[in-house]
Design a protein around this motif. Structure first.
Motif, PDB file in Angstrom:
ATOM      1  N   MET A 137      13.018   4.023  -5.205  1.00 45.15           N
ATOM      2  CA  MET A 137      11.815   3.176  -5.291  1.00 45.15           C
ATOM      3  C   MET A 137      10.782   3.891  -6.153  1.00 45.15           C
ATOM      4  O   MET A 137      10.461   5.051  -5.927  1.00 45.15           O
ATOM      5  N   GLU A 169       6.382   0.182  -7.137  1.00 49.26           N
ATOM      6  CA  GLU A 169       6.996  -0.656  -6.114  1.00 49.26           C
ATOM      7  C   GLU A 169       6.518  -0.268  -4.733  1.00 49.26           C
ATOM      8  O   GLU A 169       6.252  -1.128  -3.877  1.00 49.26           O
ATOM      9  N   ALA A 170       6.371   1.058  -4.493  1.00 53.14           N
ATOM     10  CA  ALA A 170       5.875   1.527  -3.187  1.00 53.14           C
ATOM     11  C   ALA A 170       4.442   1.064  -2.968  1.00 53.14           C
ATOM     12  O   ALA A 170       4.049   0.668  -1.862  1.00 53.14           O
ATOM     13  N   TYR A 171       3.672   1.096  -4.051  1.00 51.25           N
ATOM     14  CA  TYR A 171       2.264   0.658  -3.939  1.00 51.25           C
ATOM     15  C   TYR A 171       2.194  -0.835  -3.591  1.00 51.25           C
ATOM     16  O   TYR A 171       1.428  -1.268  -2.729  1.00 51.25           O
ATOM     17  N   GLU A 172       3.012  -1.619  -4.280  1.00 50.42           N
ATOM     18  CA  GLU A 172       2.999  -3.060  -4.039  1.00 50.42           C
ATOM     19  C   GLU A 172       3.425  -3.384  -2.620  1.00 50.42           C
ATOM     20  O   GLU A 172       2.874  -4.257  -1.949  1.00 50.42           O
ATOM     21  N   LYS A 173       4.442  -2.696  -2.121  1.00 43.85           N
ATOM     22  CA  LYS A 173       4.907  -2.932  -0.764  1.00 43.85           C
ATOM     23  C   LYS A 173       3.822  -2.593   0.244  1.00 43.85           C
ATOM     24  O   LYS A 173       3.575  -3.344   1.206  1.00 43.85           O
ATOM     25  N   ARG A 174       3.133  -1.429   0.007  1.00 44.03           N
ATOM     26  CA  ARG A 174       2.067  -1.027   0.916  1.00 44.03           C
ATOM     27  C   ARG A 174       0.925  -2.035   0.876  1.00 44.03           C
ATOM     28  O   ARG A 174       0.317  -2.342   1.917  1.00 44.03           O
ATOM     29  N   ARG A 175       0.619  -2.557  -0.342  1.00 40.11           N
ATOM     30  CA  ARG A 175      -0.483  -3.525  -0.475  1.00 40.11           C
ATOM     31  C   ARG A 175      -0.206  -4.793   0.333  1.00 40.11           C
ATOM     32  O   ARG A 175      -1.064  -5.334   1.014  1.00 40.11           O
ATOM     33  N   ARG A 176       1.017  -5.302   0.259  1.00 34.66           N
ATOM     34  CA  ARG A 176       1.391  -6.516   0.992  1.00 34.66           C
ATOM     35  C   ARG A 176       1.334  -6.272   2.493  1.00 34.66           C
ATOM     36  O   ARG A 176       0.922  -7.166   3.262  1.00 34.66           O
ATOM     37  N   GLU A 177       1.747  -5.104   2.935  1.00 35.56           N
ATOM     38  CA  GLU A 177       1.680  -4.804   4.366  1.00 35.56           C
ATOM     39  C   GLU A 177       0.240  -4.796   4.833  1.00 35.56           C
ATOM     40  O   GLU A 177      -0.072  -5.278   5.932  1.00 35.56           O
TER      41      GLU A 177
END
Length: 581
Positions: free
Chosen positions: A1, A5-13
């Motif tokens: 990852m 991608e990690a940033y985007e996933k954290r943002r959605r969470e």
């Protein structure tokens, strides 16, 4: 990852946590306010609403079935009562039949004894019995008179006899009403421009479950045609001036129909005349109807309604005279008269006219003097054909018109001979006339102008042959009670043969005088409603108004419009009515 991608996933969470946090805060606020409802409670409320609607629907259905059940109980009870009465009546009639049967047997036995004795020693008694039998048959023939074989009106049928209503229709096995394949007729759809008012019938919740989550799909229109009475109260201002030059006081002219300080308008007057003279409503009921229709404190007097009759008749004097003169110029004229009651005495209402003219005249007596007062028949020339019901007065030397007699009245007199004598000449003559009239009507509908010379000769020759047969059959009936009646009819047909059958030679001549009969039917309806006219003058008012309205109607003019023009002081002239203006 990758890092992105990690940033985007954290943002959605984080966004999801924020939404969850917001919902929890809203729920805490609902808990604090006491408005929170769980999903279970919401389902229960919806179910309660649905059951409430279902309970209401079932209760309405129960009430409907209960009313039907009570109606059925009432019908059943009435049927039982009627059945019981019918059984009682049947028993009474059976007992009466047994009584008369016994009496009949006794009388027959006595007659046999009398006839047996008379055969042995008393011929005079036998002749007396024959005379009494003949008298009895004569009385039975008189009792059998009805509308089919005499001039007896249907309304005067004795209570113990079945009314005979003339009807040429043949009964069939078809059901009443429209037959299979008949095109249904309904009102034409209205355009949007014709709509004066729109009433929306919206639905805000489902009638089945109570939900308010309704989605509009389409709109269906149901149009209603109705009317309302709008009472108009108009004030006319007339001004007075002083002339500065001559010093005279002058004022704007006031029309004659506004001579009173307050008066009813032409539409109200026309409504009163229409109810009295077209609807044949009595004066007191005319007042009640007009008070109900107009409302708003309007209270017409019966005297005012009577005054309308006199005023209308006065305004129609020239129109009535125009109709009389036009009748004199007509090539074909029907006339008939009927009995009316004037102040408890028998009077006369007379009609002259055709399919475009209608002239009515009222008289105290039904006599020649009234004919002369009408100034119609005496003014006719030989070019006019008058259709009537065998009025022998029309054949006087001081009349010069051509006579044509109603074949329907002739058929009625022939039927009387058939009923009392059963002679074949009368049966054959009636069948011949009926077939010839039917064939004539078919030829008229096809546009033919007359029978062929061969057909006409065959018809007239058949009439002559049947008259010869009538004379021979009559000779065998000499001494019978109906001898004179039959002889009079045979003589009449022979003497007035050309007048009775003029319709076969000239297709412009109607076979019957039904036009005059129908024209006088309204007078009989008027008598049934009101009983009588107060005087010959009031009967004359009614006759003048009927002359005007009936003539307008026969020429396609709306009768109420004609009455409005009359009450406005501007009635139709006869030239306008006939389209000659």
């Amino acid at each position: 990852m990758t890092r992105d991608e990690a940033y985007e996933k954290r943002r959605r969470e984080c966004i999801a946590l924020e939404r969850e946090n917001k919902k929890l805060k809203e729920r805490i606020a609902e808990y604090d306010n006491g408005t929170y409802e769980s999903a279970i409670m919401s389902d229960h409320l919806k179910q309660i609403s649905k059951l409430t609607w279902e309970n209401k629907r079932l209760r309405n259905e129960r009430d409907r079935y209960k009313a039907s059940w009570q109606t059925q109980i009432s019908v059943t009870e009435n049927f039982r009562v009627a059945a019981f009465d019918a059984e009682c009546e049947r028993d009474e009639m059976k007992a009466e039949l047994d009584y008369y049967r016994t009496k009949s047997e006794e009388l027959e036995a006595r007659i046999k004894v009398i006839l047996g004795e008379s055969a042995s020693h008393d011929e005079d008694l036998k002749a007396q019995v024959a005379a009494l039998t003949e008298a009895l048959l004569k009385e039975k023939a008189k009792a059998n008179n009805d509308g089919t074989n005499s001039g007896t009106p249907t309304s005067q049928t004795p209570y113990d006899k079945k009314k005979v209503i003339p009807n040429s229709r043949v009964k069939s096995d078809k059901k009443k009403g429209a037959q299979p394949g008949h095109e249904k007729h309904s009102l034409s759809p209205l355009s949007d421009d014709e709509i004066s008012e729109t009433i929306p019938h919206e639905l805000y919740e489902c009638p089945d479950c109570g939900s308010e989550n309704l989605i509009f799909i389409e709109k269906k229109d149901k149009d209603v045609i109705d009317y309302e009475v709008i009472l108009k109260k108009t004030r006319n201002n007339f001004y007075v001036y002083e002339c500065q030059d001559c010093g005279h006081f002058v004022h704007s002219p006031i029309p004659l129909h506004l001579k009173e300080s307050v008066q009813y308008g032409p539409n109200i007057q026309a409504l009163g005349l229409a109810l009295s003279n077209i609807g044949f409503v009595s004066i007191n009921r005319t007042k009640k109807l007009m008070d109900s229709i107009l409302g708003n404190g309007i209270n017409l007097s019966e005297g005012y309604i009577c005054k309308l009759q006199k005023r209308a008749s006065k305004g129609l004097s020239s129109f009535v005279e125009e109709v009389r003169l036009e009748c004199i110029k007509s090539s074909i004229l029907h006339w008939d008269d009927t009995v009316i009651f004037i102040n408890t005495k028998r009077g006369c209402m007379r009609f002259y006219g055709n399919d475009r003219l209608a002239l009515y005249k009222a008289h105290e007596k039904k006599n020649r003097e009234g004919i002369d007062e009408d100034k119609v028949l005496g003014a006719l020339g030989p070019e006019t054909t008058v259709i009537h019901d065998h009025v022998t007065m029309n054949y006087n030397d001081d009349f010069h018109f051509r006579n044509a007699e109603c074949v329907q009245h002739l058929n009625r007199d022939i039927q009387k001979v058939i009923d009392i004598s059963e002679h074949s000449w009368a049966i054959q003559l009636k069948e011949l006339i009926s077939k010839t009239v039917h064939k004539r009507n078919e030829l008229v509908a096809a546009g033919a102008e007359g029978f062929t010379s061969q057909e006409l000769y065959g018809f007239l020759h058949s009439i002559d042959a049947l008259l010869e047969l009538a004379n021979s059959e009559h000779k065998e009936s000499i001494g019978r009670y109906y001898e004179n009646d039959e002889q009079r009819l045979i003589t009449r047909i022979d003497k007035y043969k050309d007048n009775h059958f003029l319709w076969a030679k000239d297709f412009s001549i109607a076979p019957t005088n039904n036009l005059a009969e129908r024209s006088l039917r309204g007078q009989k309806v008027k008598l049934k409603v009101s009983g009588q006219f107060q005087s010959v003058e009031t009967a004359g008012f009614f006759a003048d108004i009927r002359t005007y309205t009936e003539t307008c109607y026969r020429n396609g003019i709306d009768t109420f419009e004609a009455l409005v023009r009359l009450t406005n002081g501007n009635p139709f002239t006869l030239k306008e009515v006939l389209g000659e203006a």
